[in-house]
Design an enzyme around this catalytic site. Structure first.
Site, PDB file in Angstrom:
ATOM      1  N   GLY A   9      83.032  10.157  56.855  1.00 25.79           N
ATOM      2  CA  GLY A   9      81.350  10.020  56.378  1.00 25.79           C
ATOM      3  C   GLY A   9      80.383  10.144  57.377  1.00 25.79           C
ATOM      4  O   GLY A   9      80.873  10.345  58.564  1.00 25.79           O
ATOM      5  N   LEU A  11      78.140   7.925  58.965  1.00 27.98           N
ATOM      6  CA  LEU A  11      78.428   7.059  59.842  1.00 27.98           C
ATOM      7  C   LEU A  11      79.574   6.895  60.655  1.00 27.98           C
ATOM      8  O   LEU A  11      79.650   6.925  61.840  1.00 27.98           O
ATOM      9  CB  LEU A  11      77.881   5.519  59.403  1.00 27.98           C
ATOM     10  CG  LEU A  11      77.881   4.536  60.329  1.00 27.98           C
ATOM     11  CD1 LEU A  11      76.778   4.792  61.296  1.00 27.98           C
ATOM     12  CD2 LEU A  11      77.588   3.104  59.647  1.00 27.98           C
ATOM     13  N   ASP A  34      93.758   4.962  51.478  1.00 32.90           N
ATOM     14  CA  ASP A  34      92.729   4.509  50.352  1.00 32.90           C
ATOM     15  C   ASP A  34      92.778   2.504  50.527  1.00 32.90           C
ATOM     16  O   ASP A  34      93.786   1.765  50.343  1.00 32.90           O
ATOM     17  CB  ASP A  34      93.288   4.620  49.069  1.00 32.90           C
ATOM     18  CG  ASP A  34      92.158   4.201  47.857  1.00 32.90           C
ATOM     19  OD1 ASP A  34      91.305   3.539  48.387  1.00 32.90           O
ATOM     20  OD2 ASP A  34      92.229   4.871  46.837  1.00 32.90           O
ATOM     21  N   TYR A  59      81.040   3.038  48.405  1.00 36.48           N
ATOM     22  CA  TYR A  59      80.306   4.041  47.402  1.00 36.48           C
ATOM     23  C   TYR A  59      78.740   4.006  47.211  1.00 36.48           C
ATOM     24  O   TYR A  59      78.412   3.021  47.336  1.00 36.48           O
ATOM     25  CB  TYR A  59      80.717   3.300  46.080  1.00 36.48           C
ATOM     26  CG  TYR A  59      80.487   4.051  44.716  1.00 36.48           C
ATOM     27  CD1 TYR A  59      81.567   4.514  44.036  1.00 36.48           C
ATOM     28  CD2 TYR A  59      79.385   4.437  44.237  1.00 36.48           C
ATOM     29  CE1 TYR A  59      81.382   5.338  42.694  1.00 36.48           C
ATOM     30  CE2 TYR A  59      79.059   5.133  43.064  1.00 36.48           C
ATOM     31  CZ  TYR A  59      79.959   5.682  42.620  1.00 36.48           C
ATOM     32  OH  TYR A  59      79.626   6.463  41.247  1.00 36.48           O
ATOM     33  N   THR A  99      73.724  -3.260  53.217  1.00 35.35           N
ATOM     34  CA  THR A  99      72.499  -2.307  52.946  1.00 35.35           C
ATOM     35  C   THR A  99      71.710  -3.436  52.670  1.00 35.35           C
ATOM     36  O   THR A  99      71.631  -4.574  52.183  1.00 35.35           O
ATOM     37  CB  THR A  99      72.779  -1.470  51.622  1.00 35.35           C
ATOM     38  OG1 THR A  99      71.680  -1.282  51.103  1.00 35.35           O
ATOM     39  CG2 THR A  99      73.539  -2.492  50.633  1.00 35.35           C
ATOM     40  N   ASP A 100      70.179  -2.832  52.681  1.00 36.94           N
ATOM     41  CA  ASP A 100      68.912  -3.593  52.174  1.00 36.94           C
ATOM     42  C   ASP A 100      68.907  -3.712  50.777  1.00 36.94           C
ATOM     43  O   ASP A 100      68.158  -4.539  50.262  1.00 36.94           O
ATOM     44  CB  ASP A 100      67.763  -2.801  52.758  1.00 36.94           C
ATOM     45  CG  ASP A 100      67.786  -1.439  52.128  1.00 36.94           C
ATOM     46  OD1 ASP A 100      68.826  -0.578  52.413  1.00 36.94           O
ATOM     47  OD2 ASP A 100      67.008  -0.940  51.379  1.00 36.94           O
ATOM     48  N   TYR A 123      74.998  -0.915  42.684  1.00 36.53           N
ATOM     49  CA  TYR A 123      75.421  -0.660  44.246  1.00 36.53           C
ATOM     50  C   TYR A 123      75.039  -1.877  45.316  1.00 36.53           C
ATOM     51  O   TYR A 123      75.994  -2.467  45.952  1.00 36.53           O
ATOM     52  CB  TYR A 123      74.451   0.591  44.738  1.00 36.53           C
ATOM     53  CG  TYR A 123      74.536   0.807  46.182  1.00 36.53           C
ATOM     54  CD1 TYR A 123      76.013   1.272  46.974  1.00 36.53           C
ATOM     55  CD2 TYR A 123      73.472   0.458  47.141  1.00 36.53           C
ATOM     56  CE1 TYR A 123      75.856   1.470  48.371  1.00 36.53           C
ATOM     57  CE2 TYR A 123      73.557   0.742  48.399  1.00 36.53           C
ATOM     58  CZ  TYR A 123      74.505   1.101  49.108  1.00 36.53           C
ATOM     59  OH  TYR A 123      74.651   1.204  50.421  1.00 36.53           O
TER      60      TYR A 123
HETATM   61  N1  NAP Z   1      73.418   6.200  53.505  1.00 37.42           N
HETATM   62  C1  NAP Z   1      72.473   5.442  53.358  1.00 37.42           C
HETATM   63  O1  NAP Z   1      71.045   5.538  53.176  1.00 37.42           O
HETATM   64  C2  NAP Z   1      72.669   3.950  53.529  1.00 37.42           C
HETATM   65  C3  NAP Z   1      71.827   2.803  53.655  1.00 37.42           C
HETATM   66  C4  NAP Z   1      72.187   1.599  53.742  1.00 37.42           C
HETATM   67  C5  NAP Z   1      73.298   1.499  54.032  1.00 37.42           C
HETATM   68  N2  NAP Z   1      74.411   2.331  53.936  1.00 37.42           N
HETATM   69  C6  NAP Z   1      75.987   1.940  54.261  1.00 37.42           C
HETATM   70  O2  NAP Z   1      76.271   2.574  55.333  1.00 37.42           O
HETATM   71  C7  NAP Z   1      77.660   3.039  55.317  1.00 37.42           C
HETATM   72  C8  NAP Z   1      78.041   4.225  55.899  1.00 37.42           C
HETATM   73  O3  NAP Z   1      77.471   5.109  54.737  1.00 37.42           O
HETATM   74  P1  NAP Z   1      77.419   6.748  54.856  1.00 37.42           P
HETATM   75  O4  NAP Z   1      76.388   7.219  54.222  1.00 37.42           O
HETATM   76  O5  NAP Z   1      78.028   7.210  56.123  1.00 37.42           O
HETATM   77  O6  NAP Z   1      78.843   6.901  53.772  1.00 37.42           O
HETATM   78  P2  NAP Z   1      79.445   8.093  53.445  1.00 37.42           P
HETATM   79  O7  NAP Z   1      78.794   9.309  54.014  1.00 37.42           O
HETATM   80  O8  NAP Z   1      79.359   8.207  51.679  1.00 37.42           O
HETATM   81  O9  NAP Z   1      80.818   7.834  53.588  1.00 37.42           O
HETATM   82  C9  NAP Z   1      81.986   7.216  53.067  1.00 37.42           C
HETATM   83  C10 NAP Z   1      83.316   7.467  53.453  1.00 37.42           C
HETATM   84  O10 NAP Z   1      84.200   6.890  52.908  1.00 37.42           O
HETATM   85  C11 NAP Z   1      85.193   7.693  52.186  1.00 37.42           C
HETATM   86  N3  NAP Z   1      86.020   6.979  51.300  1.00 37.42           N
HETATM   87  C12 NAP Z   1      85.582   6.769  49.910  1.00 37.42           C
HETATM   88  N4  NAP Z   1      86.594   6.263  49.137  1.00 37.42           N
HETATM   89  C13 NAP Z   1      87.314   5.965  50.099  1.00 37.42           C
HETATM   90  C14 NAP Z   1      88.473   5.211  49.747  1.00 37.42           C
HETATM   91  N5  NAP Z   1      88.949   4.639  48.712  1.00 37.42           N
HETATM   92  N6  NAP Z   1      89.231   4.732  50.962  1.00 37.42           N
HETATM   93  C15 NAP Z   1      88.809   5.352  52.059  1.00 37.42           C
HETATM   94  N7  NAP Z   1      87.841   5.817  52.459  1.00 37.42           N
HETATM   95  C16 NAP Z   1      87.051   6.352  51.418  1.00 37.42           C
HETATM   96  C17 NAP Z   1      84.170   8.974  51.845  1.00 37.42           C
HETATM   97  O11 NAP Z   1      85.186   9.869  51.302  1.00 37.42           O
HETATM   98  P3  NAP Z   1      84.543  11.025  50.318  1.00 37.42           P
HETATM   99  O12 NAP Z   1      83.270  11.409  51.010  1.00 37.42           O
HETATM  100  O13 NAP Z   1      85.570  11.714  49.865  1.00 37.42           O
HETATM  101  O14 NAP Z   1      84.092   9.896  49.144  1.00 37.42           O
HETATM  102  C18 NAP Z   1      83.577   8.935  53.016  1.00 37.42           C
HETATM  103  O15 NAP Z   1      84.291   9.811  53.931  1.00 37.42           O
HETATM  104  C19 NAP Z   1      78.093   2.342  53.962  1.00 37.42           C
HETATM  105  O16 NAP Z   1      78.465   1.051  53.829  1.00 37.42           O
HETATM  106  C20 NAP Z   1      76.742   2.392  52.981  1.00 37.42           C
HETATM  107  O17 NAP Z   1      76.898   1.618  52.028  1.00 37.42           O
HETATM  108  C21 NAP Z   1      74.198   3.578  53.600  1.00 37.42           C
END
Ligand code: NAP
Length: 295
Positions: A9, A11, A34, A59, A99-100, A123
């Site tokens: 992902g 991060l 998973d 998610y 998250t916020d 979410y």
């Molecule tokens: N993005 C934001 O603005 C934001 C803001 C606040 C907090 N956050 C938090 O920051 C963290 C990182 O976010 P991100 O944007 O880097 O997330 P991301 O890009 O969506 O990455 C999540 C990764 O987890 C994988 N994944 C999905 N289902 C899985 C499973 N069942 N088992 C193992 N891996 C799985 C995804 O694969 P697929 O791509 O194939 O689904 C993806 O590679 C999360 O906890 C999110 O809630 C994000």
């Protein structure tokens, strides 16, 4: 050894890069392992000396989640609970990202870690459940709540704004939601520090970019810096109109106030995020150098 879950992902990739640069030994998994199945995790840890499980998987499709509660819950609540259970079993701890959106956004001063959670979205609700279930399963764990995350390895607001600014000459951006953009590289550096010298008892910490802006303010900064770096045509003016949230309806209700206090992070860990605008400049400079102006 460190185990990075969700390593492909936005991060996760950033974190793996930083761990590699710092010579910190890690294993990385994503969907193929998973984390919603406890048995999969139990099988994975067999024979490995894992001290920290870092959860970057979630998610994250905030609007889609409103119609997808069960899947969202399995990733954002059951997954962290499973990781906590496995960690406890093998004497490890979990570094988890939240998250916020666990807050309702009705505050007017920065949220602290002791403020009560009150999520308004599926979410946010499932992320709040995940925090609680993880801490119950593995009490020494660390939860970092971040916000407005962007980075090189995933779709994000900065890339979308640059694309829209290249394509058109006017766009409207929400100007009544407040927060602080967070560069994934800054968050990954903070995470690496937590892994290097963890707080003895774990706990929740807020970890987002320093300062306050709106999505509109963020867009204006992207425009100005994009022009300065040659990512945008400086001969072409783009009007960036401030919008009210009501003019940009979304399925999930966005918090109007997403500002997180980093006082605990500074006091207990001696860690600080750069001002958000400085990080934006660093990010755009890095991307310009590596990808070029076609970003
Ligand atoms: N993005 C934001 O603005 C934001 C803001 C606040 C907090 N956050 C938090 O920051 C963290 C990182 O976010 P991100 O944007 O880097 O997330 P991301 O890009 O969506 O990455 C999540 C990764 O987890 C994988 N994944 C999905 N289902 C899985 C499973 N069942 N088992 C193992 N891996 C799985 C995804 O694969 P697929 O791509 O194939 O689904 C993806 O590679 C999360 O906890 C999110 O809630 C994000």
């Amino acid at each position: 050894m460190i185990w990075v879950v969700g390593a492909k992902g936005m991060l996760g990739q950033e974190l793996c890069g930083i761990l590699g640069k710092r010579g910190m030994s890690y294993v990385a998994t994503d969907r193929e392992t998973d984390f919603t199945f406890l048995s999969v995790l139990e099988a994975f840890v067999q024979g490995k000396a894992i001290e920290w499980i870092v959860n970057c998987a979630a998610y994250t499709a905030v609007d889609k989640a409103e119609d997808d509660l069960e899947v969202c819950r399995s990733l954002n609540a059951t997954g962290p609970k499973n990781l906590g259970q496995v960690a406890t079993r093998i004497g490890a701890r979990v570094l988890h990202i939240s998250t916020d959106y666990v807050f309702d956004g009705r505050a007017t001063v920065p949220y602290t870690e002791s403020d009560p959670v009150h999520p308004l979205t599926v979410y946010g609700q499932t992320k709040a459940e995940g925090e609680a279930l993880l801490m119950e399963a593995c009490p020494g764990s660390v939860v970092l709540r971040t916000a407005w995350l962007y980075g090189a390895h995933g779709p994000n607001f900065v890339a979308t704004m640059l694309r829209l600014m290249k394509e058109g000459d006017s766009l409207g951006v929400v100007a009544d939601q407040y927060g602080a953009p967070t560069w994934a590289a800054d968050l990954a550096s903070v995470m690496a520090e937590f892994l290097r010298r963890p707080p003895p008892n774990g706990g929740i910490f807020h970890a987002s970019g320093e300062g306050v802006t709106t999505w509109h303010g963020f867009a204006v900064a992207i425009y100005e810096e994009g022009r300065r770096l040659g990512l945008l045509d400086s001969a072409k003016a783009v009007e960036i109109r401030p919008l009210d949230t009501s003019a940009y309806p979304t399925k999930a209700h966005r918090p109007a106030w997403s500002v997180l206090s980093k006082a605990k992070l500074k006091q207990q860990m001696g860690l600080e995020f750069p001002p958000w605008k400085e990080s934006l400049k660093s990010y755009l400079r890095t991307v310009t150098e590596t990808v070029g102006p076609q970003i």
